[in-house]
Motif scaffolding. Structure first.
Motif, PDB file in Angstrom:
ATOM      1  N   TYR A   2      23.109  12.791  45.322  1.00 45.53           N
ATOM      2  CA  TYR A   2      23.426  14.112  45.836  1.00 45.53           C
ATOM      3  C   TYR A   2      23.912  14.986  44.690  1.00 45.53           C
ATOM      4  CZ  TYR A   2      23.058  12.129  50.420  1.00 45.53           C
ATOM      5  OH  TYR A   2      22.584  11.523  51.541  1.00 45.53           O
ATOM      6  N   GLU A   3      24.003  16.278  44.957  1.00 41.38           N
ATOM      7  CA  GLU A   3      24.503  17.199  43.945  1.00 41.38           C
ATOM      8  C   GLU A   3      25.998  16.996  43.732  1.00 41.38           C
ATOM      9  OE1 GLU A   3      23.481  21.404  44.178  1.00 41.38           O
ATOM     10  OE2 GLU A   3      21.783  20.856  45.445  1.00 41.38           O
ATOM     11  N   ILE A   5      29.642  17.186  43.522  1.00 44.40           N
ATOM     12  CA  ILE A   5      30.846  16.775  44.233  1.00 44.40           C
ATOM     13  C   ILE A   5      30.570  15.897  45.450  1.00 44.40           C
ATOM     14  CG2 ILE A   5      30.919  18.938  45.556  1.00 44.40           C
ATOM     15  CD1 ILE A   5      34.114  17.668  44.135  1.00 44.40           C
ATOM     16  N   VAL A   6      29.444  16.097  46.130  1.00 44.57           N
ATOM     17  CA  VAL A   6      29.128  15.264  47.296  1.00 44.57           C
ATOM     18  C   VAL A   6      28.963  13.810  46.857  1.00 44.57           C
ATOM     19  CG1 VAL A   6      27.538  14.879  49.206  1.00 44.57           C
ATOM     20  CG2 VAL A   6      28.027  17.195  48.482  1.00 44.57           C
ATOM     21  N   PHE A  29      29.198  13.062  55.007  1.00 47.29           N
ATOM     22  CA  PHE A  29      28.550  14.109  55.805  1.00 47.29           C
ATOM     23  C   PHE A  29      29.401  14.524  56.989  1.00 47.29           C
ATOM     24  CE2 PHE A  29      24.911  13.384  53.226  1.00 47.29           C
ATOM     25  CZ  PHE A  29      24.312  14.627  53.222  1.00 47.29           C
ATOM     26  N   LEU A  32      31.860  17.026  55.667  1.00 46.03           N
ATOM     27  CA  LEU A  32      31.232  18.332  55.489  1.00 46.03           C
ATOM     28  C   LEU A  32      31.224  19.142  56.776  1.00 46.03           C
ATOM     29  CD1 LEU A  32      28.080  17.564  53.320  1.00 46.03           C
ATOM     30  CD2 LEU A  32      30.082  18.897  52.672  1.00 46.03           C
TER      31      LEU A  32
ATOM     32  N   VAL B  53      31.240  22.719  49.232  1.00 44.57           N
ATOM     33  CA  VAL B  53      29.865  22.401  49.612  1.00 44.57           C
ATOM     34  C   VAL B  53      29.444  23.222  50.821  1.00 44.57           C
ATOM     35  CG1 VAL B  53      28.297  20.589  50.373  1.00 44.57           C
ATOM     36  CG2 VAL B  53      30.019  20.104  48.648  1.00 44.57           C
ATOM     37  N   PHE B  55      25.625  24.876  52.979  1.00 45.24           N
ATOM     38  CA  PHE B  55      24.247  24.536  53.266  1.00 45.24           C
ATOM     39  C   PHE B  55      23.323  25.582  52.659  1.00 45.24           C
ATOM     40  CE2 PHE B  55      26.927  22.468  56.403  1.00 45.24           C
ATOM     41  CZ  PHE B  55      26.495  21.160  56.256  1.00 45.24           C
ATOM     42  N   VAL B  62      22.369  20.294  51.574  1.00 43.28           N
ATOM     43  CA  VAL B  62      23.708  20.550  51.039  1.00 43.28           C
ATOM     44  C   VAL B  62      23.617  21.052  49.605  1.00 43.28           C
ATOM     45  CG1 VAL B  62      24.999  18.986  52.517  1.00 43.28           C
ATOM     46  CG2 VAL B  62      23.969  18.115  50.411  1.00 43.28           C
ATOM     47  N   THR B  63      24.542  21.905  49.224  1.00 48.03           N
ATOM     48  CA  THR B  63      24.541  22.466  47.875  1.00 48.03           C
ATOM     49  C   THR B  63      25.901  23.083  47.569  1.00 48.03           C
ATOM     50  OG1 THR B  63      23.494  24.059  46.400  1.00 48.03           O
ATOM     51  CG2 THR B  63      23.668  24.700  48.708  1.00 48.03           C
ATOM     52  N   GLN B  64      26.171  23.303  46.284  1.00 47.30           N
ATOM     53  CA  GLN B  64      27.393  24.008  45.914  1.00 47.30           C
ATOM     54  C   GLN B  64      27.073  25.468  45.567  1.00 47.30           C
ATOM     55  OE1 GLN B  64      28.810  20.223  43.633  1.00 47.30           O
ATOM     56  NE2 GLN B  64      30.377  21.780  43.321  1.00 47.30           N
ATOM     57  N   CYS B  68      19.856  25.282  47.277  1.00 46.66           N
ATOM     58  CA  CYS B  68      19.995  23.941  46.720  1.00 46.66           C
ATOM     59  C   CYS B  68      19.115  23.764  45.477  1.00 46.66           C
ATOM     60  CB  CYS B  68      19.649  22.894  47.762  1.00 46.66           C
ATOM     61  SG  CYS B  68      17.886  22.742  48.063  1.00 46.66           S
ATOM     62  N   GLU B  86      18.243  15.605  58.829  1.00 47.92           N
ATOM     63  CA  GLU B  86      19.524  15.746  58.134  1.00 47.92           C
ATOM     64  C   GLU B  86      19.332  15.790  56.619  1.00 47.92           C
ATOM     65  OE1 GLU B  86      22.214  16.071  59.830  1.00 47.92           O
ATOM     66  OE2 GLU B  86      21.781  15.205  61.796  1.00 47.92           O
ATOM     67  N   ALA B  87      20.351  16.304  55.936  1.00 47.10           N
ATOM     68  CA  ALA B  87      20.303  16.372  54.481  1.00 47.10           C
ATOM     69  C   ALA B  87      20.164  14.975  53.856  1.00 47.10           C
ATOM     70  CB  ALA B  87      21.555  17.054  53.943  1.00 47.10           C
TER      71      ALA B  87
END
Lengths: 198, 198
Positions: A2-3, A5-6, A29, A32, B53, B55, B62-64, B68, B86-87
């Motif tokens: 995942y990107e 921090i996740v 998740f 989140l 985080v 969406f 998910v992304t910061q 994404c 789901e992500a």
């Protein structure tokens, strides 16, 4: 992966006992999608527990004070001490409401493989507690496995020099279980420990 | 029951998905014996994830950032979109390295029992993405269960009005499995989807 921090959260969660990569991902998740407020509360309780909780100076149980609530309770029976491996065993025994004495938490069991010998456990502190002759019975309630049995044997020998009754919790068939599903060792112990009923 | 804050932590942990009372207790005791520094890090990552985080505005992953890393990648194939629930499904598919297009995360599947209908999923956003005719294939990769199949059927009907090829991931025998242990439905699907090999 995942990107940023996740993935970091998934890695951190995966370090907790009993949480594999799949569970860690599932929890991440969930976080989140949880209210910010609830996440902050979990985070602050984590930090607070680590900061405020310590081990009772007398028995080794968990507490937020110098001594635990059981050691501070004047209604408990000072003539008996129940020796357990971990603080969670205290909670398990308290739940039975069978025992009214005090506890002594060893902080583990003798395990040469893990490099844990008698000196790594709170055995010296136990001996100090027994020195004033108030205690008349020591109940050894270590786990019924290899390490627990080794610890029980060691303690029994050590305590045999004192004028104190030493007992061990009964091994036998679990209540509510089926006899045919009991393993041989448990069934053997149940025979050994059989009681006259009439 | 434990004293104050320890029980509070056990309760908080027990609210996480897949963590029962026993695991919660085990993790709480692990926390007590973990370095303060490590506990603080876990706590701050928890809060940070929840704060930072979000969406992706395009696909729902998910992304910061606003979008994404996949949607920002100019090397991806803009002619195909893979629709997932789901992500975490995005991560699973990315791991296969089979797919080079973009994704669309629905945020769940149609499930009347849970009160989730098409309007609760990111279906409208998917239709908007398909409007400019760049996309030539939509691959439906919802879960192979009741809700996933219902969602796939709904999407297939919806997309049939557009001039776009719609495909569904193959159902069949899991690679590395034993044929005799496959359930009837899976085995049936494997027959249905059989390919000519020579």
């Amino acid at each position: 992966m995942y990107e940023g921090i996740v993935q970091e959260l998934i890695d951190e969660l995966g370090r907790l006992p009993g949480i594999g990569p799949k569970s860690a991902q599932r929890i991440a998740f969930h976080i989140l999608q949880t209210e910010s407020f609830d996440v902050s509360r979990l985070a602050s309780v984590l930090v607070e527990v680590r900061e405020k909780v310590r081990f009772c100076e007398i028995c080794g149980n968990v507490t937020q004070e110098v001594t635990c609530s059981i050691c501070r309770d004047p209604r408990r029976d000072a003539t008996s001490i129940c020796v357990v491996e971990e603080a969670k065993d205290v909670v398990a025994i308290e739940r039975t409401r069978e025992f009214k004495g005090f506890y002594h938490v060893l902080g583990g069991a003798i395990s040469p493989i893990d490099g844990i010998g008698p000196d790594n456990l709170r055995i010296r502190q136990l001996m100090t507690r027994l020195a004033d002759n108030t205690v008349q019975e020591v109940i050894i309630a270590t786990d019924p496995n290899l390490e627990g049995e080794a610890t029980a044997t060691y303690l029994t020998r050590l305590l045999s020099s004192l004028e104190i009754k030493v007992t061990r919790l009964a091994s036998g068939l679990p209540v509510g279980g089926d006899l045919e599903y009991a393993d041989e060792v448990t069934l053997g112990r149940a025979f050994e420990g059989r009681r006259t009923v009439s």
